[in-house]
Design an enzyme around this catalytic site. Structure first.
Site, PDB file in Angstrom:
ATOM      1  N   THR A   1       0.845  -1.205   0.000  1.00 18.01           N
ATOM      2  CA  THR A   1       0.000   0.000   0.000  1.00 18.01           C
ATOM      3  C   THR A   1       0.880   1.254   0.000  1.00 18.01           C
ATOM      4  O   THR A   1       0.624   2.217  -0.729  1.00 18.01           O
ATOM      5  CB  THR A   1      -0.918   0.003   1.249  1.00 18.01           C
ATOM      6  OG1 THR A   1      -1.513  -1.289   1.378  1.00 18.01           O
ATOM      7  CG2 THR A   1      -1.985   1.060   1.158  1.00 18.01           C
TER       8      THR A   1
ATOM      9  N   HIS B   1       1.134  -9.472  -6.504  1.00 19.42           N
ATOM     10  CA  HIS B   1       1.686 -10.295  -5.418  1.00 19.42           C
ATOM     11  C   HIS B   1       2.263 -11.597  -5.983  1.00 19.42           C
ATOM     12  O   HIS B   1       2.725 -12.446  -5.226  1.00 19.42           O
ATOM     13  CB  HIS B   1       0.595 -10.658  -4.403  1.00 19.42           C
ATOM     14  CG  HIS B   1       0.237  -9.553  -3.448  1.00 19.42           C
ATOM     15  ND1 HIS B   1       1.161  -8.690  -2.909  1.00 19.42           N
ATOM     16  CD2 HIS B   1      -0.962  -9.198  -2.900  1.00 19.42           C
ATOM     17  CE1 HIS B   1       0.546  -7.845  -2.082  1.00 19.42           C
ATOM     18  NE2 HIS B   1      -0.735  -8.126  -2.068  1.00 19.42           N
TER      19      HIS B   1
ATOM     20  N   SER C   1       1.334  -9.197  10.420  1.00 21.02           N
ATOM     21  CA  SER C   1       0.463  -8.222   9.762  1.00 21.02           C
ATOM     22  C   SER C   1      -0.678  -8.933   9.031  1.00 21.02           C
ATOM     23  O   SER C   1      -1.838  -8.529   9.109  1.00 21.02           O
ATOM     24  CB  SER C   1       1.299  -7.384   8.776  1.00 21.02           C
ATOM     25  OG  SER C   1       0.491  -6.444   8.129  1.00 21.02           O
TER      26      SER C   1
ATOM     27  N   ARG D   1      -2.131  -0.087   9.824  1.00 24.12           N
ATOM     28  CA  ARG D   1      -2.173  -0.520  11.219  1.00 24.12           C
ATOM     29  C   ARG D   1      -1.076   0.205  11.978  1.00 24.12           C
ATOM     30  O   ARG D   1      -1.207   1.371  12.281  1.00 24.12           O
ATOM     31  CB  ARG D   1      -2.054  -2.059  11.284  1.00 24.12           C
ATOM     32  CG  ARG D   1      -2.503  -2.666  12.626  1.00 24.12           C
ATOM     33  CD  ARG D   1      -2.324  -4.174  12.633  1.00 24.12           C
ATOM     34  NE  ARG D   1      -0.932  -4.568  12.469  1.00 24.12           N
ATOM     35  CZ  ARG D   1      -0.059  -4.718  13.473  1.00 24.12           C
ATOM     36  NH1 ARG D   1      -0.452  -4.518  14.709  1.00 24.12           N
ATOM     37  NH2 ARG D   1       1.199  -5.070  13.239  1.00 24.12           N
ATOM     38  N   LYS D   2       0.063  -0.468  12.203  1.00 24.82           N
ATOM     39  CA  LYS D   2       1.126   0.152  12.999  1.00 24.82           C
ATOM     40  C   LYS D   2       2.242   0.683  12.118  1.00 24.82           C
ATOM     41  O   LYS D   2       2.825   1.726  12.406  1.00 24.82           O
ATOM     42  CB  LYS D   2       1.678  -0.888  13.961  1.00 24.82           C
ATOM     43  CG  LYS D   2       1.520  -0.527  15.414  1.00 24.82           C
ATOM     44  CD  LYS D   2       2.092  -1.622  16.260  1.00 24.82           C
ATOM     45  CE  LYS D   2       2.010  -1.276  17.715  1.00 24.82           C
ATOM     46  NZ  LYS D   2       2.465  -2.396  18.542  1.00 24.82           N
ATOM     47  N   GLY D   3       2.606  -0.083  11.115  1.00 23.40           N
ATOM     48  CA  GLY D   3       3.628   0.367  10.176  1.00 23.40           C
ATOM     49  C   GLY D   3       5.000   0.527  10.801  1.00 23.40           C
ATOM     50  O   GLY D   3       5.671   1.534  10.563  1.00 23.40           O
TER      51      GLY D   3
HETATM   52  P1  PAP Z   1      -1.438  -5.694   1.205  1.00 27.51           P
HETATM   53  O1  PAP Z   1      -0.529  -6.837   0.856  1.00 27.51           O
HETATM   54  O2  PAP Z   1      -2.795  -6.148   1.693  1.00 27.51           O
HETATM   55  O3  PAP Z   1      -1.522  -4.645   0.158  1.00 27.51           O
HETATM   56  P2  PAP Z   1       0.538  -4.184   2.584  1.00 27.51           P
HETATM   57  O4  PAP Z   1       0.264  -2.770   2.273  1.00 27.51           O
HETATM   58  O5  PAP Z   1       1.610  -4.875   1.797  1.00 27.51           O
HETATM   59  O6  PAP Z   1      -0.797  -5.023   2.515  1.00 27.51           O
HETATM   60  O7  PAP Z   1       0.952  -4.322   4.107  1.00 27.51           O
HETATM   61  C1  PAP Z   1       0.276  -3.694   5.134  1.00 27.51           C
HETATM   62  C2  PAP Z   1       1.342  -3.251   6.131  1.00 27.51           C
HETATM   63  O8  PAP Z   1       1.946  -2.042   5.647  1.00 27.51           O
HETATM   64  C3  PAP Z   1       0.731  -2.935   7.485  1.00 27.51           C
HETATM   65  O9  PAP Z   1       1.737  -3.293   8.434  1.00 27.51           O
HETATM   66  P3  PAP Z   1       1.417  -3.625   9.959  1.00 27.51           P
HETATM   67  O10 PAP Z   1       0.236  -4.540   9.974  1.00 27.51           O
HETATM   68  O11 PAP Z   1       2.649  -4.288  10.477  1.00 27.51           O
HETATM   69  O12 PAP Z   1       1.164  -2.330  10.610  1.00 27.51           O
HETATM   70  C4  PAP Z   1       0.519  -1.437   7.384  1.00 27.51           C
HETATM   71  O13 PAP Z   1       0.425  -0.795   8.630  1.00 27.51           O
HETATM   72  C5  PAP Z   1       1.771  -1.027   6.626  1.00 27.51           C
HETATM   73  N1  PAP Z   1       1.597   0.264   5.958  1.00 27.51           N
HETATM   74  C6  PAP Z   1       0.534   0.702   5.229  1.00 27.51           C
HETATM   75  N2  PAP Z   1       0.722   1.940   4.802  1.00 27.51           N
HETATM   76  C7  PAP Z   1       1.919   2.345   5.259  1.00 27.51           C
HETATM   77  C8  PAP Z   1       2.658   3.542   5.166  1.00 27.51           C
HETATM   78  N3  PAP Z   1       2.172   4.602   4.521  1.00 27.51           N
HETATM   79  N4  PAP Z   1       3.868   3.607   5.763  1.00 27.51           N
HETATM   80  C9  PAP Z   1       4.372   2.553   6.419  1.00 27.51           C
HETATM   81  N5  PAP Z   1       3.719   1.373   6.558  1.00 27.51           N
HETATM   82  C10 PAP Z   1       2.504   1.269   5.987  1.00 27.51           C
END
Ligand code: PAP
Length: 295
Positions: free
Chosen positions: A23, A81, A113, A253-255
């Site tokens: 994302t 993917h 995640s 989520r947390k990122g």
């Molecule tokens: P997808 O495969 O469903 O597209 P993807 O975006 O690859 O998901 O991964 C989501 C993770 O990226 C989440 O991590 P977490 O669960 O460990 O928190 C999400 O928080 C994180 N994420 C989404 N957007 C950002 C961003 N702008 N900056 C940093 N991390 C992000």
């Protein structure tokens, strides 16, 4: 659907194992490629009204579906993917000219995640079903009976049985190609992007053929700010909108790096590290940050 996709030399494919930063990469690539038409500070920037998944489509999921935003859909940037071995010669052949940007993440964080995302989607679906049928007084946990336990899903993940998995094969496939052909595949790491997003956005722009000029230092920083987790998470479309199968808020989520510590036991982490290290032997690739994290 992707069999009918014929790439042009201008096309950029963003590739990732699920939950590895897709994302974020979609947002950064879209904002970088389109910064002339859509300055990152503009109030009507597409990322302020569309989720990044609405701006950049998935090759294997969305192609052929009506795009939410025709301009976004025709942006010349797509995501996937799929593992490298399944992309097909039309994309991987040198003559296609199509370039690939891969983002990799510590497998423990990608696993956690993914697990939390699935759980949230199941909870959201159960809550929506309950709201539609208020007379059904069965406990919410009953509606979630189909969901496996984290231990069961972890067992499958360790055995390489996950969507698009095994995760380590996915990563190594793209990594090897990035070594063989660095102008064809750019290999990025989620953890390094967190540490220094501006440098990584500059690298991304250079690779995509639209480098930031000396006068564009502020634009690179503005793009990083626009695409930051906090900025995107707080947009109305990402608080209350939805994609086909998931609410948009679940993508943010947390990122952070290392959140696996809050959801995995040390034994689980050590086991996955051992499996991954064993599988990577001889490849020359390491999840450097992952290896440091458990020592
Ligand atoms: P997808 O495969 O469903 O597209 P993807 O975006 O690859 O998901 O991964 C989501 C993770 O990226 C989440 O991590 P977490 O669960 O460990 O928190 C999400 O928080 C994180 N994420 C989404 N957007 C950002 C961003 N702008 N900056 C940093 N991390 C992000």
């Amino acid at each position: 659907m992707h069999a009918s996709f014929v790439p042009t030399p201008e096309d950029i494919l963003l590739a990732s194992f699920p939950k590895s930063g897709t994302t974020w990469l979609k947002a950064l690539a879209f904002a970088t490629l389109h910064r002339a038409d859509h300055p990152p500070r503009a109030a009507d920037h597409p990322l302020r009204r569309l989720n990044p998944h609405g701006c950049v489509k998935f090759l294997e999921l969305d192609l052929g579906l009506p795009a939410q935003d025709p301009k976004g859909g025709a942006s010349g940037v797509l995501a996937t993917h799929l593992p490298y071995s399944l992309l097909g010669r039309r994309i991987t052949a040198e003559e296609s000219g199509c370039r690939i940007v891969y983002i990799c993440r510590d497998p423990k964080d990608a696993f956690v995640s993914s697990w939390l995302f699935t759980k949230k989607n199941m909870d959201d679906a159960a809550a929506a079903a309950a709201a539609m049928d208020p007379d059904d007084d069965s406990p919410p946990s009953k509606a979630n009976k189909a969901l496996c336990t984290v231990e069961e899903v972890f067992e499958l993940f360790c055995n390489g049985r996950s969507l698009y998995g095994p995760q380590w094969h996915h990563v190594v496939g793209y990594w090897e190609e990035s070594r063989r052909n660095p102008h064809k595949v750019l290999f990025l790491r989620y953890e390094e992007m967190l540490e220094d997003p501006v440098s990584n956005v500059k690298k991304l722009a250079e690779f995509m053929g639209c480098p930031f000029s000396a006068g564009e230092e502020a634009a690179a920083r503005d793009i990083v700010e626009l695409c930051s987790l906090d900025t995107l998470r707080n947009m109305e479309v990402n608080r209350n909108g939805a994609q086909l199968l998931a609410r948009n808020d679940g993508f943010f989520r947390k990122g952070v790096a290392g959140d696996w510590r809050n959801h995995m036991t040390p034994a689980m982490a050590a086991r996955l590290d051992r499996i991954v290290q064993g599988q990577l032997q001889g490849s020359g690739f390491t999840f450097t940050i992952a290896a440091q994290a458990t020592t």
